[in-house]
Design an enzyme around this catalytic site. Structure first.
Site, mmCIF file in Angstrom:
data_model
loop_
_atom_site.group_PDB
_atom_site.id
_atom_site.type_symbol
_atom_site.label_atom_id
_atom_site.label_comp_id
_atom_site.label_asym_id
_atom_site.label_seq_id
_atom_site.Cartn_x
_atom_site.Cartn_y
_atom_site.Cartn_z
ATOM 1 N N LEU A 21 3.815 1.054 -42.643
ATOM 2 C CA LEU A 21 4.065 1.388 -41.239
ATOM 3 C C LEU A 21 5.521 1.708 -40.954
ATOM 4 C CD1 LEU A 21 1.965 -1.302 -39.364
ATOM 5 C CD2 LEU A 21 1.778 1.171 -39.073
ATOM 6 N N VAL A 76 15.805 -9.721 -42.601
ATOM 7 C CA VAL A 76 15.807 -9.789 -41.124
ATOM 8 C C VAL A 76 16.318 -11.139 -40.625
ATOM 9 C CG1 VAL A 76 14.074 -8.027 -40.597
ATOM 10 C CG2 VAL A 76 13.338 -10.350 -41.188
ATOM 11 N N ARG A 199 0.896 -2.280 -47.944
ATOM 12 C CA ARG A 199 0.960 -3.269 -49.030
ATOM 13 C C ARG A 199 0.305 -4.576 -48.621
ATOM 14 N NH1 ARG A 199 6.630 -4.713 -51.032
ATOM 15 N NH2 ARG A 199 6.867 -5.037 -48.819
ATOM 16 N N ASP A 501 8.762 -13.753 12.634
ATOM 17 C CA ASP A 501 7.914 -12.721 12.027
ATOM 18 C C ASP A 501 8.797 -11.868 11.118
ATOM 19 O OD1 ASP A 501 6.199 -10.800 11.216
ATOM 20 O OD2 ASP A 501 5.483 -10.242 13.216
ATOM 21 N N ILE A 521 9.259 -0.276 12.157
ATOM 22 C CA ILE A 521 8.819 -0.248 13.562
ATOM 23 C C ILE A 521 9.148 -1.578 14.247
ATOM 24 C CG2 ILE A 521 6.959 1.390 13.087
ATOM 25 C CD1 ILE A 521 4.971 -0.935 13.295
ATOM 26 N N PHE A 554 -2.163 -3.081 21.467
ATOM 27 C CA PHE A 554 -1.124 -2.196 20.926
ATOM 28 C C PHE A 554 -1.807 -0.930 20.431
ATOM 29 C CE2 PHE A 554 0.225 -6.601 20.202
ATOM 30 C CZ PHE A 554 1.352 -6.607 21.015
HETATM 31 C C1 HDC Z 1 -1.153 -12.924 10.606
HETATM 32 C C2 HDC Z 1 -0.470 -13.106 11.764
HETATM 33 C C3 HDC Z 1 0.627 -12.428 12.234
HETATM 34 C C4 HDC Z 1 0.527 -11.329 13.091
HETATM 35 C C5 HDC Z 1 1.668 -10.456 13.125
HETATM 36 C C6 HDC Z 1 1.315 -9.062 12.810
HETATM 37 C C7 HDC Z 1 2.327 -8.475 12.010
HETATM 38 C C8 HDC Z 1 3.394 -7.774 12.823
HETATM 39 O O1 HDC Z 1 4.642 -8.027 12.234
HETATM 40 C C9 HDC Z 1 3.040 -6.322 12.813
HETATM 41 C C10 HDC Z 1 3.368 -5.612 14.067
HETATM 42 O O2 HDC Z 1 3.976 -6.085 14.973
HETATM 43 S S1 HDC Z 1 2.807 -4.009 14.151
HETATM 44 C C11 HDC Z 1 3.432 -3.343 15.655
HETATM 45 C C12 HDC Z 1 2.473 -3.371 16.802
HETATM 46 N N1 HDC Z 1 1.203 -2.789 16.548
HETATM 47 C C13 HDC Z 1 1.021 -1.442 16.405
HETATM 48 O O3 HDC Z 1 1.933 -0.657 16.421
HETATM 49 C C14 HDC Z 1 -0.390 -0.988 16.225
HETATM 50 C C15 HDC Z 1 -0.644 0.205 17.070
HETATM 51 N N2 HDC Z 1 -2.042 0.550 17.006
HETATM 52 C C16 HDC Z 1 -2.532 1.408 16.088
HETATM 53 O O4 HDC Z 1 -1.786 1.944 15.267
HETATM 54 C C17 HDC Z 1 -3.986 1.687 16.096
HETATM 55 O O5 HDC Z 1 -4.507 1.331 17.339
HETATM 56 C C18 HDC Z 1 -4.795 0.923 14.991
HETATM 57 C C19 HDC Z 1 -4.276 1.330 13.614
HETATM 58 C C20 HDC Z 1 -4.634 -0.581 15.187
HETATM 59 C C21 HDC Z 1 -6.256 1.293 15.109
HETATM 60 O O6 HDC Z 1 -6.359 2.668 15.059
HETATM 61 P P1 HDC Z 1 -7.701 3.372 14.510
HETATM 62 O O7 HDC Z 1 -8.009 2.882 13.132
HETATM 63 O O8 HDC Z 1 -7.508 4.826 14.714
HETATM 64 O O9 HDC Z 1 -8.791 2.778 15.433
HETATM 65 P P2 HDC Z 1 -9.688 3.526 16.521
HETATM 66 O O10 HDC Z 1 -10.459 4.617 15.846
HETATM 67 O O11 HDC Z 1 -8.860 3.830 17.709
HETATM 68 O O12 HDC Z 1 -10.707 2.379 16.883
HETATM 69 C C22 HDC Z 1 -11.596 1.835 15.906
HETATM 70 C C23 HDC Z 1 -12.089 0.510 16.364
HETATM 71 O O13 HDC Z 1 -10.984 -0.437 16.314
HETATM 72 C C24 HDC Z 1 -10.735 -0.963 17.630
HETATM 73 N N3 HDC Z 1 -9.287 -0.989 17.814
HETATM 74 C C25 HDC Z 1 -8.494 0.086 17.939
HETATM 75 N N4 HDC Z 1 -7.225 -0.318 18.129
HETATM 76 C C26 HDC Z 1 -7.242 -1.649 18.131
HETATM 77 C C27 HDC Z 1 -6.251 -2.609 18.327
HETATM 78 N N5 HDC Z 1 -4.993 -2.279 18.575
HETATM 79 N N6 HDC Z 1 -6.598 -3.920 18.277
HETATM 80 C C28 HDC Z 1 -7.888 -4.281 18.085
HETATM 81 N N7 HDC Z 1 -8.896 -3.385 17.909
HETATM 82 C C29 HDC Z 1 -8.560 -2.099 17.926
HETATM 83 C C30 HDC Z 1 -11.401 -0.013 18.590
HETATM 84 O O14 HDC Z 1 -11.801 -0.653 19.769
HETATM 85 C C31 HDC Z 1 -12.576 0.491 17.795
HETATM 86 O O15 HDC Z 1 -13.594 -0.491 17.841
HETATM 87 P P3 HDC Z 1 -15.086 -0.047 18.234
HETATM 88 O O16 HDC Z 1 -15.412 1.007 17.256
HETATM 89 O O17 HDC Z 1 -15.884 -1.278 18.091
HETATM 90 O O18 HDC Z 1 -14.972 0.459 19.613
#
Ligand code: HDC
Length: 603
Positions: A21, A76, A199, A501, A521, A554
């Site tokens: 090898l 070695v 070998r 957070d 964000i 949100f």
């Molecule tokens: C663990 C513990 C700690 C917690 C801390 C969390 C961590 C933090 O550090 C993080 C943050 O602060 S993130 C900042 C704040 N949040 C955001 O910016 C989210 C903004 N929202 C979105 O982007 C979309 O609504 C999104 C992406 C949320 C949804 O968008 P889509 O996938 O396009 O959904 P959509 O088609 O509009 O709806 C589908 C189904 O989901 C429900 N829904 C939508 N928005 C929601 C929301 N904001 N919260 C809860 N449910 C939601 C809809 O009602 C829909 O349900 P159904 O079909 O049953 O009607």
């Protein structure tokens, strides 16, 4: 893609390169432009005797083809001399292939201490010596590649090879650790598990098989692992007969042997769980680092601490059936002040001094502050490994906070956490948490959290729940009664995250990009707290005692530096609101409402 992979300018040391090898490696590296140190002691397969012939003939072959090579005849176990040859003759060392090896096969019953020692000396000590001598050069030049040679005997065991197997599996351990220590200096260490006709194997393998296992079929695998285009580090690759495959540790899903930390493990509980302990067919994982291996143990401990039974059973579908123990948390005026600063309260604001100075005549805690102590218990739940939560995809969906009594400047709280439901929204899932807090006088607040995990839907859960959860409510269909605005600061998220957070989504541009955002964000809870404060100032005399509850969804993220505009509609004690970003016109919070106690309420 068809570019020839070359090693021009690279200096390669191959130990045991006088035949088999090692020779195939040396010839290939030289053929692809490398300068090669052909090391061979020239002893027998058992490690007896010495001769310069083996190394010299390979060097001659390389030189005749116009390549660059020098011989080295050191053992070695004096690896530093081999590396010195490379540095003296070619000025550097880039690649080290630890290939030299001998055999002293005997059944364990006949194996002597000498058989054991010599095998370990050549394989383990030898690879240590050469690697150690090359290491500083690699670190200084921020480049290095090491190949250690293991064997299926080392990985799987083989009759008559206790010494060799131990040495060969020792080399896997050496490689794996060097891979971790060298990573930040661009030093990659990988292990090859070859099976070649050489070998060492000519008296062991049947002649036809021996001839088919050509070293030339393995050399390209080693060369690739050593090439600068290959970023593998810490892998074990088996190669033989024109076949190559990665080997990896696999760990069974395993079993929790007790249902809580207060219990002890008994022989019988081990027996009863044995089939799960050894079952590799479900929930197996492939840890590649102690931290990964530890992660599962930490899950197991967390589950036992909570008295939850078996870690492997935690899934989105059954999360709401688990019950979580109460947690005690303390907060004081410092946290309340930091939270107020995170929401943009300034000393120049009308009530600024009361939120920011603990000795002010009327020190106040902002009414949305309960989100701070209530936060961490939920992260704990999401960290269950079996849930496999992708934290780059976690967004805050909705939030509800209800105050049952005004908040004190400092308190010791008992938190009760409940996963109310995990909703399957197809595009994602929504974890609905309820966290309540009480102090020595009883309940203080109720919070409800809807946490959206994008991409985690379709797990077979229900889309909505009949359980009583809070819902966003659209505002009345008329123009808003007032629009309240606040310009967030570029550093708003960096300050807010200190309130517990620490999600990198709010500070780390790479993490934000992984989550699909152009830059970090703002926390949803930061916009939320700002909206609550603006509404309280406008409609509640800036008096936190008047605050009953707030709910919002949100709907779009806010970026630090943007201006929030809160559109409000007053309907008796309820103020409906929506929030938008002034610069884009996008709605970022919807279905929101704040409820206030009237001025005479005796809260
Ligand atoms: C663990 C513990 C700690 C917690 C801390 C969390 C961590 C933090 O550090 C993080 C943050 O602060 S993130 C900042 C704040 N949040 C955001 O910016 C989210 C903004 N929202 C979105 O982007 C979309 O609504 C999104 C992406 C949320 C949804 O968008 P889509 O996938 O396009 O959904 P959509 O088609 O509009 O709806 C589908 C189904 O989901 C429900 N829904 C939508 N928005 C929601 C929301 N904001 N919260 C809860 N449910 C939601 C809809 O009602 C829909 O349900 P159904 O079909 O049953 O009607």
């Amino acid at each position: 893609m068809n570019r020839l992979l070359r090693f021009d300018g690279r200096v390669v040391v191959v130990t045991g390169a006088g035949g088999g090898l090692g020779k195939a490696y040396a010839l290939l590296f030289a053929d692809r432009g490398a300068s090669v140190v052909v090391n061979d002691l020239g002893g027998t397969a058992q490690g007896d005797g010495r001769s310069q012939m083996a190394a010299d003939s390979v060097v001659d072959e390389i030189l005749k083809k116009g390549g660059k090579a020098v011989p080295n005849y050191d053992s070695v176990t004096e690896g530093e001399k081999i590396i010195e040859t490379a540095v003296k003759k070619f000025g550097r060392i880039d690649i080290l292939v630890n290939n030299a090896g001998i055999l002293r096969d005997r059944s364990f019953v006949k194996m002597t201490q000498q058989d054991w020692d010599i095998i370990n000396q050549v394989h383990v000590v030898g690879s240590f010596k050469t690697s150690k001598a090359a290491w500083d050069h690699f670190r200084k030049q921020n480049y290095g590649r090491i190949i250690n040679t293991s064997s299926v005997a080392g990985l799987l065991g083989n009759f008559g090879q206790a010494n060799y197997s131990a040495a060969k599996s020792g080399l896997v351990g050496l490689s794996n650790t060097l891979a971790k220590e060298g990573a930040r200096y661009n030093i990659h260490t990988n292990t090859i598990v070859p099976m070649a006709g050489s070998r060492l194997t000519e008296n062991i393998l049947p002649p036809e098989l021996h001839d088919a296992l050509k070293p030339e079929l393995i050399a390209p695998v080693v060369a690739w692992l050593c090439h600068e285009d290959c970023d593998e580090n810490g892998v074990v690759i088996e190669a033989a007969a024109g076949f190559a495959a990665k080997y990896q540790w696999q760990r069974a899903g395993g079993a929790i042997l007790r249902s809580s930390l207060n219990e002890s493990v008994t022989v019988e509980s081990v027996r009863d769980k044995w089939s799960e302990i050894i079952d590799l067919s479900t929930n197996a994982d492939y840890p590649t680092a102690p931290e990964e291996a530890m992660g599962k143990l930490m899950d197991a401990l967390r589950i036992q601490q909570k008295g939850l039974g078996d870690a492997q059973n935690v899934s989105r579908a059954n999360l709401s059936q688990l019950s979580f123990p109460e947690v005690k948390v303390k907060y004081n005026a410092n946290q309340a002040i930091l939270y107020a600063l995170g929401l943009g309260v300034r000393l120049t604001d009308a009530e600024g001094m009361n939120y920011l100075y603990e000795n002010s005549d009327d020190f106040r805690v902002l009414p949305t502050f309960p989100v701070v102590p209530a936060m961490n218990s939920m992260y704990d739940v999401l960290k269950f490994r079996s849930l496999n939560v992708d934290f780059t995809q976690i967004l805050h969906g909705e939030q509800y906070v209800e105050l049952l009594r005004p908040l004190k400047a400092d308190a010791e709280l008992t938190l009760k956490t409940e996963v109310v439901e995990v909703l399957d929204k197809i595009s994602g899932c929504v974890y609905v948490f309820k966290v309540t807090g009480e102090d020595e006088s009883g309940p203080v607040f109720i919070t409800e959290w809807h946490i959206f995990e994008v991409g985690a839907g379709k797990f077979g859960g229900q889309r909505d729940t009949p359980k009583p959860i809070t819902r966003p409510i659209p505002p009345p269909k008329r123009d808003p009664d007032a629009v309240l605005s606040f310009k967030t600061d570029e550093g708003q998220a960096a300050l807010y995250r200190l309130s517990g957070d620490a999600n990198p989504l709010h500070i780390d541009p790479n993490f934000a990009q992984m989550g699909g955002f152009s830059r970090p964000i703002l926390h949803g809870l930061c916009s939320y707290g700002i909206a609550a404060r603006l509404i309280l100032n406008k409609y509640g005399n800036a008096d936190p005692k008047r605050f009953r509850c707030i709910k919002a969804r949100f709907s779009k993220p806010v970026y630090p530096g943007q201006t929030l505009e809160v559109l409000t509609w007053k309907e008796n004690a309820r103020i409906f609101f929506e929030a938008r970003v002034m610069e884009t016109g996008q709605t970022v919070m919807s279905g929101g409402y704040v409820e206030l106690f009237n001025q005479n309420s005796k809260l």
